[in-house]
Design a protein around this motif. Structure first.
Motif, PDB file in Angstrom:
ATOM      1  N   LYS A  41      -7.550  -3.151   0.665  1.00  0.00           N
ATOM      2  CA  LYS A  41      -6.481  -4.057   0.255  1.00  0.00           C
ATOM      3  C   LYS A  41      -6.056  -3.779  -1.186  1.00  0.00           C
ATOM      4  O   LYS A  41      -4.860  -3.791  -1.506  1.00  0.00           O
ATOM      5  CB  LYS A  41      -6.974  -5.503   0.397  1.00  0.00           C
ATOM      6  CG  LYS A  41      -5.952  -6.537   0.002  1.00  0.00           C
ATOM      7  CD  LYS A  41      -6.513  -7.951   0.131  1.00  0.00           C
ATOM      8  CE  LYS A  41      -5.470  -8.942  -0.323  1.00  0.00           C
ATOM      9  NZ  LYS A  41      -6.056 -10.150  -0.849  1.00  0.00           N
ATOM     10  N   GLU A  42      -7.036  -3.484  -2.041  1.00  0.00           N
ATOM     11  CA  GLU A  42      -6.735  -3.229  -3.449  1.00  0.00           C
ATOM     12  C   GLU A  42      -5.854  -1.987  -3.615  1.00  0.00           C
ATOM     13  O   GLU A  42      -4.903  -1.995  -4.394  1.00  0.00           O
ATOM     14  CB  GLU A  42      -8.038  -3.063  -4.252  1.00  0.00           C
ATOM     15  CG  GLU A  42      -8.887  -4.310  -4.340  1.00  0.00           C
ATOM     16  CD  GLU A  42      -9.792  -4.514  -3.110  1.00  0.00           C
ATOM     17  OE1 GLU A  42      -9.861  -3.606  -2.245  1.00  0.00           O
ATOM     18  OE2 GLU A  42     -10.410  -5.586  -3.006  1.00  0.00           O
ATOM     19  N   ARG A  44      -3.842  -0.678  -1.365  1.00  0.00           N
ATOM     20  CA  ARG A  44      -2.509  -1.017  -0.844  1.00  0.00           C
ATOM     21  C   ARG A  44      -1.713  -1.805  -1.872  1.00  0.00           C
ATOM     22  O   ARG A  44      -0.528  -1.537  -2.086  1.00  0.00           O
ATOM     23  CB  ARG A  44      -2.622  -1.838   0.453  1.00  0.00           C
ATOM     24  CG  ARG A  44      -2.642  -1.030   1.702  1.00  0.00           C
ATOM     25  CD  ARG A  44      -2.430  -1.872   2.963  1.00  0.00           C
ATOM     26  NE  ARG A  44      -3.085  -3.166   2.998  1.00  0.00           N
ATOM     27  CZ  ARG A  44      -4.364  -3.358   3.330  1.00  0.00           C
ATOM     28  NH1 ARG A  44      -5.122  -2.343   3.642  1.00  0.00           N
ATOM     29  NH2 ARG A  44      -4.871  -4.565   3.352  1.00  0.00           N
ATOM     30  N   GLU A  45      -2.353  -2.771  -2.494  1.00  0.00           N
ATOM     31  CA  GLU A  45      -1.650  -3.596  -3.479  1.00  0.00           C
ATOM     32  C   GLU A  45      -1.138  -2.749  -4.642  1.00  0.00           C
ATOM     33  O   GLU A  45      -0.028  -2.959  -5.124  1.00  0.00           O
ATOM     34  CB  GLU A  45      -2.570  -4.713  -3.989  1.00  0.00           C
ATOM     35  CG  GLU A  45      -2.787  -5.808  -2.963  1.00  0.00           C
ATOM     36  CD  GLU A  45      -3.794  -6.863  -3.401  1.00  0.00           C
ATOM     37  OE1 GLU A  45      -4.487  -6.670  -4.442  1.00  0.00           O
ATOM     38  OE2 GLU A  45      -3.924  -7.870  -2.687  1.00  0.00           O
ATOM     39  N   VAL A  46      -1.945  -1.788  -5.084  1.00  0.00           N
ATOM     40  CA  VAL A  46      -1.527  -0.936  -6.207  1.00  0.00           C
ATOM     41  C   VAL A  46      -0.409   0.004  -5.776  1.00  0.00           C
ATOM     42  O   VAL A  46       0.638   0.089  -6.425  1.00  0.00           O
ATOM     43  CB  VAL A  46      -2.725  -0.134  -6.769  1.00  0.00           C
ATOM     44  CG1 VAL A  46      -2.269   0.929  -7.755  1.00  0.00           C
ATOM     45  CG2 VAL A  46      -3.725  -1.080  -7.425  1.00  0.00           C
ATOM     46  N   TRP A  47      -0.625   0.733  -4.678  1.00  0.00           N
ATOM     47  CA  TRP A  47       0.355   1.741  -4.263  1.00  0.00           C
ATOM     48  C   TRP A  47       1.670   1.133  -3.768  1.00  0.00           C
ATOM     49  O   TRP A  47       2.707   1.772  -3.815  1.00  0.00           O
ATOM     50  CB  TRP A  47      -0.233   2.655  -3.194  1.00  0.00           C
ATOM     51  CG  TRP A  47      -1.075   3.769  -3.780  1.00  0.00           C
ATOM     52  CD1 TRP A  47      -1.263   4.037  -5.097  1.00  0.00           C
ATOM     53  CD2 TRP A  47      -1.808   4.748  -3.067  1.00  0.00           C
ATOM     54  NE1 TRP A  47      -2.081   5.132  -5.242  1.00  0.00           N
ATOM     55  CE2 TRP A  47      -2.429   5.589  -4.017  1.00  0.00           C
ATOM     56  CE3 TRP A  47      -2.013   4.999  -1.720  1.00  0.00           C
ATOM     57  CZ2 TRP A  47      -3.234   6.666  -3.658  1.00  0.00           C
ATOM     58  CZ3 TRP A  47      -2.817   6.070  -1.358  1.00  0.00           C
ATOM     59  CH2 TRP A  47      -3.411   6.902  -2.322  1.00  0.00           C
ATOM     60  N   GLU A  48       1.627  -0.105  -3.278  1.00  0.00           N
ATOM     61  CA  GLU A  48       2.849  -0.727  -2.767  1.00  0.00           C
ATOM     62  C   GLU A  48       3.557  -1.593  -3.814  1.00  0.00           C
ATOM     63  O   GLU A  48       4.682  -2.029  -3.579  1.00  0.00           O
ATOM     64  CB  GLU A  48       2.532  -1.563  -1.523  1.00  0.00           C
ATOM     65  CG  GLU A  48       2.091  -0.718  -0.342  1.00  0.00           C
ATOM     66  CD  GLU A  48       1.704  -1.536   0.882  1.00  0.00           C
ATOM     67  OE1 GLU A  48       1.870  -2.778   0.864  1.00  0.00           O
ATOM     68  OE2 GLU A  48       1.244  -0.926   1.864  1.00  0.00           O
ATOM     69  N   ALA A  49       2.928  -1.835  -4.947  1.00  0.00           N
ATOM     70  CA  ALA A  49       3.506  -2.709  -5.975  1.00  0.00           C
ATOM     71  C   ALA A  49       4.662  -2.017  -6.694  1.00  0.00           C
ATOM     72  O   ALA A  49       4.467  -0.981  -7.327  1.00  0.00           O
ATOM     73  CB  ALA A  49       2.439  -3.118  -6.976  1.00  0.00           C
ATOM     74  N   LYS A  57       0.341   5.358 -10.212  1.00  0.00           N
ATOM     75  CA  LYS A  57      -0.082   5.465  -8.814  1.00  0.00           C
ATOM     76  C   LYS A  57      -0.521   6.893  -8.506  1.00  0.00           C
ATOM     77  O   LYS A  57      -1.509   7.106  -7.799  1.00  0.00           O
ATOM     78  CB  LYS A  57       1.063   5.052  -7.885  1.00  0.00           C
ATOM     79  CG  LYS A  57       1.458   3.597  -8.007  1.00  0.00           C
ATOM     80  CD  LYS A  57       2.669   3.300  -7.145  1.00  0.00           C
ATOM     81  CE  LYS A  57       3.177   1.898  -7.372  1.00  0.00           C
ATOM     82  NZ  LYS A  57       4.348   1.578  -6.536  1.00  0.00           N
TER      83      LYS A  57
END
Length: 178
Positions: A41-42, A44-49, A57
């Motif tokens: 989840k972490e 995903r949160e970074v790469w999708e932010a 990234k």
């Protein structure tokens, strides 16, 4: 979404073949990154932010690539997805890439359902029959389903070959009732 996944998968398959890369190894690397992204989840949160710069990234991607020993091609492919804000599509793109590579290398993916576990000789015979029907080498995935009673059901793409006892009984029932 289908056009996005198809576009990136075809483009990366072109790169793999143009540069004569090991298709299986490169695919496994992309699939591994897709699994990592799906399970973290972490990450995903970074790469999708959208608020985090692409450069940061990519630095994270570089650290992962170094730790996992990823090829430059797999790393660059994921970097392109990051730069174009398509990283949420990594999983579907990896799946489509597998289909694209299979198609280009002459493989057909078959799902074979049988009522019981098939031994190695039965599997080889069934795979040879499917290869003869499709004109391609076969990568088979086997499933057991006691409900079909006997025989086998083979699914290749959207085509289904039903040689099960249950299917035969159903066809007999329809013939009698009509």
């Amino acid at each position: 979404m289908a056009s996005v996944t198809n576009t990136y998968a075809r483009a990366f398959a072109d790169v793999i073949f143009d540069q004569k890369l090991d298709a299986g190894k490169t695919l496994r690397e992309v699939q591994g990154l897709a699994q990592l992204l799906a399970s973290s989840k972490e990450l995903r949160e970074v790469w999708e932010a959208p608020s985090i710069p692409a450069e940061q990234k990519r630095h994270l991607l570089d650290a992962i690539a170094a730790r996992e020993g990823l090829s430059r091609a797999a790393r660059n492919f994921v970097a392109v997805l990051i730069d174009h804000r398509r990283i949420p599509f990594l999983g579907p793109v990896a799946k489509q890439l597998e289909h694209e590579l299979d198609e280009r290398m002459g493989y057909a993916e078959a799902e074979i359902t049988s009522a019981r576990e098939l031994d190695a000789a039965e599997r080889r015979t069934l795979e040879a029959q499917v290869a003869k029907m499709t004109g391609k080498q076969v990568r088979a995935r086997y499933i057991q389903d006691h409900a079909i009673l006997g025989g086998a059901i083979v699914k290749v793409g959207s085509t289904i070959y039903d040689g099960s006892v249950k299917g035969q009984l159903e066809r007999i029932r329809q013939a009698i009732s009509s």
